[in-house]
Design an enzyme around this catalytic site. Structure first.
Site, PDB file in Angstrom:
ATOM      1  N   ASP A 188       0.841  -1.205   0.000  1.00 47.69           N
ATOM      2  CA  ASP A 188       0.000   0.000   0.000  1.00 47.69           C
ATOM      3  C   ASP A 188       0.870   1.247   0.000  1.00 47.69           C
ATOM      4  OD1 ASP A 188      -2.101  -1.637   0.083  1.00 47.69           O
ATOM      5  OD2 ASP A 188      -2.754  -1.170   2.137  1.00 47.69           O
TER       6      ASP A 188
ATOM      7  N   TYR B 258       2.391   1.923  -3.415  1.00 51.62           N
ATOM      8  CA  TYR B 258       1.341   2.370  -4.343  1.00 51.62           C
ATOM      9  C   TYR B 258       1.003   3.839  -4.068  1.00 51.62           C
ATOM     10  CZ  TYR B 258      -3.149   2.660  -6.755  1.00 51.62           C
ATOM     11  OH  TYR B 258      -4.172   3.039  -7.585  1.00 51.62           O
ATOM     12  N   ASP B 259       0.829   4.164  -2.789  1.00 51.20           N
ATOM     13  CA  ASP B 259       0.486   5.548  -2.436  1.00 51.20           C
ATOM     14  C   ASP B 259       1.586   6.516  -2.850  1.00 51.20           C
ATOM     15  OD1 ASP B 259      -1.861   4.736  -1.445  1.00 51.20           O
ATOM     16  OD2 ASP B 259      -1.256   4.762   0.675  1.00 51.20           O
TER      17      ASP B 259
ATOM     18  N   SER C  21     -34.561  -7.898 -18.224  1.00 55.24           N
ATOM     19  CA  SER C  21     -34.400  -8.742 -17.058  1.00 55.24           C
ATOM     20  C   SER C  21     -34.031 -10.152 -17.526  1.00 55.24           C
ATOM     21  CB  SER C  21     -35.754  -8.784 -16.372  1.00 55.24           C
ATOM     22  OG  SER C  21     -35.614  -8.649 -15.030  1.00 55.24           O
TER      23      SER C  21
ATOM     24  N   GLU D 170     -22.524 -18.952 -15.776  1.00 56.07           N
ATOM     25  CA  GLU D 170     -21.730 -17.991 -14.990  1.00 56.07           C
ATOM     26  C   GLU D 170     -22.577 -17.496 -13.823  1.00 56.07           C
ATOM     27  OE1 GLU D 170     -21.652 -15.637 -18.515  1.00 56.07           O
ATOM     28  OE2 GLU D 170     -22.748 -13.996 -17.589  1.00 56.07           O
TER      29      GLU D 170
ATOM     30  N   LYS E 167     -24.831 -15.353 -11.265  1.00 50.09           N
ATOM     31  CA  LYS E 167     -25.773 -14.243 -11.359  1.00 50.09           C
ATOM     32  C   LYS E 167     -25.444 -13.323 -10.184  1.00 50.09           C
ATOM     33  CE  LYS E 167     -30.621 -13.040 -11.751  1.00 50.09           C
ATOM     34  NZ  LYS E 167     -30.575 -11.989 -10.744  1.00 50.09           N
TER      35      LYS E 167
ATOM     36  N   ASP F 169     -25.427 -10.513  -7.526  1.00 50.57           N
ATOM     37  CA  ASP F 169     -26.542  -9.855  -6.852  1.00 50.57           C
ATOM     38  C   ASP F 169     -26.133  -8.440  -6.452  1.00 50.57           C
ATOM     39  OD1 ASP F 169     -28.961  -9.478  -5.722  1.00 50.57           O
ATOM     40  OD2 ASP F 169     -28.628 -10.752  -3.975  1.00 50.57           O
TER      41      ASP F 169
ATOM     42  N   ARG G  82     -29.450   1.108 -14.280  1.00 52.04           N
ATOM     43  CA  ARG G  82     -30.470   0.429 -15.071  1.00 52.04           C
ATOM     44  C   ARG G  82     -31.722   1.294 -15.209  1.00 52.04           C
ATOM     45  NH1 ARG G  82     -34.780  -2.992 -14.663  1.00 52.04           N
ATOM     46  NH2 ARG G  82     -34.816  -4.630 -16.233  1.00 52.04           N
TER      47      ARG G  82
ATOM     48  N   GLU H  11     -22.455  -5.590 -13.476  1.00 50.15           N
ATOM     49  CA  GLU H  11     -23.086  -5.487 -12.161  1.00 50.15           C
ATOM     50  C   GLU H  11     -22.080  -4.902 -11.179  1.00 50.15           C
ATOM     51  OE1 GLU H  11     -26.090  -6.755 -12.588  1.00 50.15           O
ATOM     52  OE2 GLU H  11     -26.942  -6.961 -10.584  1.00 50.15           O
TER      53      GLU H  11
ATOM     54  N   TYR I  16     -20.670  -8.666 -18.032  1.00 48.97           N
ATOM     55  CA  TYR I  16     -21.142  -9.965 -18.506  1.00 48.97           C
ATOM     56  C   TYR I  16     -21.884  -9.953 -19.834  1.00 48.97           C
ATOM     57  CZ  TYR I  16     -24.994  -8.073 -15.696  1.00 48.97           C
ATOM     58  OH  TYR I  16     -25.941  -7.254 -15.140  1.00 48.97           O
TER      59      TYR I  16
ATOM     60  N   LYS J 186     -32.163 -19.871 -10.268  1.00 43.86           N
ATOM     61  CA  LYS J 186     -32.160 -19.272  -8.932  1.00 43.86           C
ATOM     62  C   LYS J 186     -31.816 -20.306  -7.875  1.00 43.86           C
ATOM     63  CE  LYS J 186     -33.488 -14.961  -9.336  1.00 43.86           C
ATOM     64  NZ  LYS J 186     -34.396 -14.350  -8.504  1.00 43.86           N
TER      65      LYS J 186
ATOM     66  N   CYS K  75     -64.460  -0.788   4.980  1.00 45.83           N
ATOM     67  CA  CYS K  75     -63.153  -0.222   4.614  1.00 45.83           C
ATOM     68  C   CYS K  75     -62.500   0.449   5.824  1.00 45.83           C
ATOM     69  CB  CYS K  75     -63.338   0.794   3.486  1.00 45.83           C
ATOM     70  SG  CYS K  75     -61.821   1.682   3.107  1.00 45.83           S
TER      71      CYS K  75
ATOM     72  N   CYS L  61     -62.543   4.445   4.930  1.00 47.76           N
ATOM     73  CA  CYS L  61     -63.728   5.278   4.743  1.00 47.76           C
ATOM     74  C   CYS L  61     -65.009   4.595   5.225  1.00 47.76           C
ATOM     75  CB  CYS L  61     -63.864   5.680   3.280  1.00 47.76           C
ATOM     76  SG  CYS L  61     -64.300   4.290   2.225  1.00 47.76           S
TER      77      CYS L  61
ATOM     78  N   CYS M 200     -63.062  -1.994  -1.623  1.00 53.23           N
ATOM     79  CA  CYS M 200     -63.837  -0.812  -1.260  1.00 53.23           C
ATOM     80  C   CYS M 200     -64.217  -0.161  -2.583  1.00 53.23           C
ATOM     81  CB  CYS M 200     -62.958   0.127  -0.431  1.00 53.23           C
ATOM     82  SG  CYS M 200     -63.707   1.746  -0.259  1.00 53.23           S
TER      83      CYS M 200
ATOM     84  N   CYS N 110     -62.802   7.131  -1.839  1.00 50.53           N
ATOM     85  CA  CYS N 110     -62.138   6.639  -0.627  1.00 50.53           C
ATOM     86  C   CYS N 110     -60.738   7.270  -0.557  1.00 50.53           C
ATOM     87  CB  CYS N 110     -62.021   5.109  -0.669  1.00 50.53           C
ATOM     88  SG  CYS N 110     -60.915   4.454   0.590  1.00 50.53           S
TER      89      CYS N 110
HETATM   90  S1  IVH Z   1     -27.219 -11.182 -18.665  1.00 46.77           S
HETATM   91  C1  IVH Z   1     -29.698  -9.202 -22.119  1.00 46.77           C
HETATM   92  N1  IVH Z   1     -25.591 -12.091 -16.835  1.00 46.77           N
HETATM   93  O1  IVH Z   1     -29.611  -9.960 -13.294  1.00 46.77           O
HETATM   94  C2  IVH Z   1     -28.680  -9.449 -21.046  1.00 46.77           C
HETATM   95  N2  IVH Z   1     -27.324 -10.616 -16.121  1.00 46.77           N
HETATM   96  O2  IVH Z   1     -32.414 -10.512 -12.797  1.00 46.77           O
HETATM   97  C3  IVH Z   1     -29.276  -9.952 -19.792  1.00 46.77           C
HETATM   98  N3  IVH Z   1     -27.294 -10.119 -13.710  1.00 46.77           N
HETATM   99  O3  IVH Z   1     -30.879  -7.494 -15.453  1.00 46.77           O
HETATM  100  C4  IVH Z   1     -28.390  -9.917 -18.617  1.00 46.77           C
HETATM  101  N4  IVH Z   1     -25.538 -11.349 -13.222  1.00 46.77           N
HETATM  102  O4  IVH Z   1     -28.705  -6.960 -14.040  1.00 46.77           O
HETATM  103  C5  IVH Z   1     -26.658 -11.315 -17.079  1.00 46.77           C
HETATM  104  N5  IVH Z   1     -24.053 -12.975 -15.353  1.00 46.77           N
HETATM  105  C6  IVH Z   1     -25.103 -12.196 -15.582  1.00 46.77           C
HETATM  106  C7  IVH Z   1     -25.751 -11.480 -14.548  1.00 46.77           C
HETATM  107  C8  IVH Z   1     -26.870 -10.701 -14.863  1.00 46.77           C
HETATM  108  C9  IVH Z   1     -26.459 -10.528 -12.737  1.00 46.77           C
HETATM  109  C10 IVH Z   1     -28.437  -9.215 -13.481  1.00 46.77           C
HETATM  110  C11 IVH Z   1     -28.748  -8.254 -14.597  1.00 46.77           C
HETATM  111  C12 IVH Z   1     -30.161  -8.593 -15.009  1.00 46.77           C
HETATM  112  C13 IVH Z   1     -30.688  -9.189 -13.762  1.00 46.77           C
HETATM  113  C14 IVH Z   1     -31.910 -10.049 -13.996  1.00 46.77           C
END
Ligand code: IVH
Length: 717
Positions: free
Chosen positions: A54, A57-58, A103, A134, A136, A138, A157, A195, A264, A361, A455, A458, A473, A478
């Site tokens: 560190d 680098y600094d 999505s 690959e 997903k 979060d 987004r 992401e 991705y 999922k 209700c 109201c 209702c 209302c």
């Molecule tokens: S591909 C058209 N790959 O999950 C391209 N999405 O729940 C579609 N996400 O909107 C996205 N990891 O924000 C892709 N390896 C991954 C991802 C990924 C996370 C997110 C992305 C998407 C959301 C859907």
């Protein structure tokens, strides 16, 4: 990105730069320092494998900063020093995404993935599909646009169509290159999706520190100390901390959140002639990610698996589910993607998700807690929603204290009582649910949930229409319904009135300044100014937001009206071929039902809305207030040469995308259908056409090449 030789050279160069180097020419020194710092940033933030202390680098960083300050003419936008102290961004400009940020469709088990495989095979007419698997991630979705090698736009987004340009905040995320050598790959402009997230251990450390600060603060407060500021906050979970971080006004604070960005996907990459390079020089998803990785991006190359078939993909998903806890980042599943970009193009997308990818999922996380009470809320449509108040409990990164229990039948079916011990579940970004109650934990003090007959707002008697789950209702004035209706009207995906939120609607209503939707355009600003905490600045912002909303396209207004069963998509369908909203009043049930995706229930609801005096009055007042009620409709420019003809496209098209081909057919009066049958008029077959071509030939359906199809449109049949 950096081979062994370059790595050694850069390490050496760094070491020599750390020594005194006053004699060197500043321009060369600056350039060398930037190269070395960029290299170490990449090792640290992309590879997570730092090879410099560190302190060193600094020292290098400070040297570069000092040299740049002494030689301002050598400043450069892509210097690593540009990543710090951007100051404040007040309002993030809104940017339209090059293509909507979709999505993903969800799957939960091997069966679902096999169904997905079947549908891909059907869509592409192929027997063997290679998939990639690959994580997903979060976190918070981000879109990065590079033009002429430089980062140009970085957007959240947002609503999927447009987001906020948060470029100053993106620049402090060191795994996002400020510039990359795209030219070398023949790319002039590219959009990359990814992401933004925080590593689990980094997040845990921040939370630990915050908890400590909070308890120190509380101690001081108890001692009666003054001037101790406000109570320190503790982050609830990593995802919200990441997405909140992206939208912070002070980029210095953003830089302290330890954000990282995985990439991705790219759906847009053009060369200097404006031609796409996707599917031409880049053939697969894996190759695309490899290119991004080679250019310095944090693409998940160590995580991605290429699978020869869906069985291998299923195995990769379940292997990852086992080791999920050991992975340094929060992931809520895996993403299975068709590897071949030509086949992706053939699959296409719905308005919600691509058909070539699916999220797998992981199983939900569960907790148990006590149900303390049930409250009843009145929604926009008058439906009464019972809400269970829980003893607050931690679940998958958030604290849950309140949970919808939907309707009377649901309560009966799950046998929910006040005082019960309940199991709650949350998977990914899904709203928490009660899975079941534990009858064994009852001690006899539990009470039945009594649904109100009137209700709660109201006191109108509630009605339950046969076949519907909700009690409603039906009082159109209302207060709860009116307020919820106005909240819906101003919301981002409706009229998008900036500076007008839920709490403001409620406050103006309670204070008597706002009674109904048209009232939004007649607010007594002079009196609002008197309200506490509402300065001239907020009033000005509100006025601008309200004025801007007047020119929203008519489909937004139709959605904003809150007609039952009319979502964003239906609003678009309803307004597609009308010049003025009032034309909807003239549509009978039959006309409405003849529209795409509109069934009897929606048709009935629309018809009812436009025949209700109260609603017509609202519409008249909105028109009077100057809102846009009209639009020009595109005349069908094609000369209808394909009228009544049906088409199927199969194989890889060279000259046009699937959507383009569909548009062409429709503009000329024809229709694209999905399956080959005897009734089909034409099959257009591109390269790699499979069983559809065979079937069409067997059934003696006319088969066209892409060129023949195009000349048919130009020259007529
Ligand atoms: S591909 C058209 N790959 O999950 C391209 N999405 O729940 C579609 N996400 O909107 C996205 N990891 O924000 C892709 N390896 C991954 C991802 C990924 C996370 C997110 C992305 C998407 C959301 C859907």
């Amino acid at each position: 990105m950096y081979d062994k030789k370059t790595t050694q050279q850069l390490i050496k160069l760094g070491q020599s730069l750390l020594k005194d180097s006053r004699s060197a020419i500043p321009e060369i020194l600056i350039d060398d320092l930037r190269k070395v710092i960029n290299f170490h940033d990449w090792r640290y933030y992309v590879l997570s494998d730092s090879i410099i202390s560190d302190l060193d680098y600094d020292t290098l960083f400070k040297k570069l900063k000092a040299l740049e300050e002494a030689n301002p003419n050598f400043k450069s936008k892509d210097s690593p020093t540009e990543r710090v102290a951007f100051g404040l961004t007040k309002d993030f400009p809104s940017v339209k995404h090059i293509a909507p940020m979709l999505s993903l469709d969800n799957s939960y088990n091997a069966e679902d993935l096999k169904d997905f495989d079947e549908s891909v095979k059907k869509l592409t007419d192929q027997e063997h599909i290679v998939y990639t698997v690959e994580p997903k991630f979060d976190g918070a979705g981000i879109s990065l646009v590079y033009e002429n090698d430089n980062l140009f736009v970085a957007a959240t987004r947002g609503d999927g169509v447009k987001g906020d340009d948060i470029i100053n905040n993106a620049k402090v995320i060191r795994s996002i290159p400020l510039s990359a050598n795209f030219k070398q790959a023949g790319i002039q402009k590219i959009e990359i999706r990814g992401e933004v997230l925080i590593r689990k251990d980094v997040f845990d450390k921040m939370v630990e520190q915050q908890k400590q600060d909070k308890s120190d603060w509380q101690e001081l407060k108890e001692k009666g100390e003054k001037n101790i500021g406000s109570e320190p906050k503790v982050f609830a979970n990593a995802r919200n901390t990441a997405s909140g971080g992206l939208r912070m006004q002070d980029s210095k604070e953003v830089s302290q959140r330890g954000l990282e960005a995985f990439v991705y996907f790219t759906g847009y990459a053009i060369d200097e002639n404006g031609d796409t390079i996707l599917r031409k020089s880049l053939k697969t998803h894996h190759e695309t990610l490899q290119l991004l990785y080679d250019l310095g991006f944090k693409a998940p190359m160590n995580e991605i698996t290429v699978c020869e078939n869906i069985e291998q993909a299923i195995k990769a998903c379940s292997d990852w589910e086992e080791k999920r806890a050991d992975y340094p980042y929060e992931i809520d599943g895996m993403v299975v993607k068709v590897n071949d970009l030509d086949l992706q193009e053939i699959c296409g997308s719905t308005s919600h998700h691509p058909r070539w990818a699916i999220a797998y999922k992981f199983k939900a996380k569960t907790s148990s807690t006590k149900l303390l009470n049930v409250e009843f809320q009145v929604g926009r449509t008058g439906a009464i929603t019972p809400v269970a108040k829980l003893d607050p409990v931690h679940l998958a990164g958030v604290t849950v204290s309140s949970i919808s229990i939907h309707n009377e039948d649901y309560i009966k079916e799950k046998d929910i009582h006040i005082g019960d011990t309940v199991i709650i579940e949350r998977s990914g970004d899904v709203i928490p649910q009660i899975v079941r109650v534990i009858p064994e934990a009852r001690d006899g003090s539990e009470e039945q949930v009594v649904f109100p007959s009137h209700c709660p707002e109201c006191e109108t008697e509630l009605k339950r229409v046969e076949g519907e789950a909700a009690w409603r209702c039906e009082n159109s004035i209302c207060p709860a319904k009116v307020v919820e209706g106005m909240i819906h009207f101003v919301a981002r995906d409706a009229m998008d009135i900036e500076g007008f939120g839920k709490s403001q609607v409620k406050r103006f209503y309670d204070e008597g300044f706002l009674k109904n939707i048209p009232g939004i355009y007649k607010l007594p600003y002079d009196q609002l100014k008197e309200l506490e905490g509402l300065g001239q600045k907020s009033i000005d912002n509100l006025t601008v937001g309200i004025e801007k909303s007047k020119i929203q396209p008519i489909h937004k207004l139709v959605y904003a009206l809150g007609i039952r069963h009319v979502g964003k998509g239906t609003a678009k369908v309803l307004t597609k071929n009308i010049r003025d909203i009032i034309e909807l009043k003239g549509f009978d049930l039959e006309t409405l039902q003849a529209m795409e995706d509109i069934g009897p229930i929606v048709a009935e609801s629309v018809h009812e809305y436009f025949h209700n005096e109260n609603n017509l009055q609202i519409l008249a007042e909105l028109r009077e207030a100057g809102l846009n009620f009209t639009q020009e409709i595109k005349e069908n420019t094609g000369n209808q040469i394909l009228a009544g003809k049906t088409f199927v496209f199969t194989g890889t098209l060279e000259k046009m995308g699937r959507n383009e081909a569909k548009d062409m057919v429709e503009q000329n009066g024809g229709k694209v259908v999905s399956g080959v049958s005897k009734k089909l008029d034409f099959l257009v077959a591109g390269a790699k056409a499979g069983s559809k071509l065979k079937k069409a030939t067997d059934l003696e359906v006319s088969v066209l090449t892409e060129e023949q199809f195009l000349s048919m449109i130009v020259d007529g049949i």
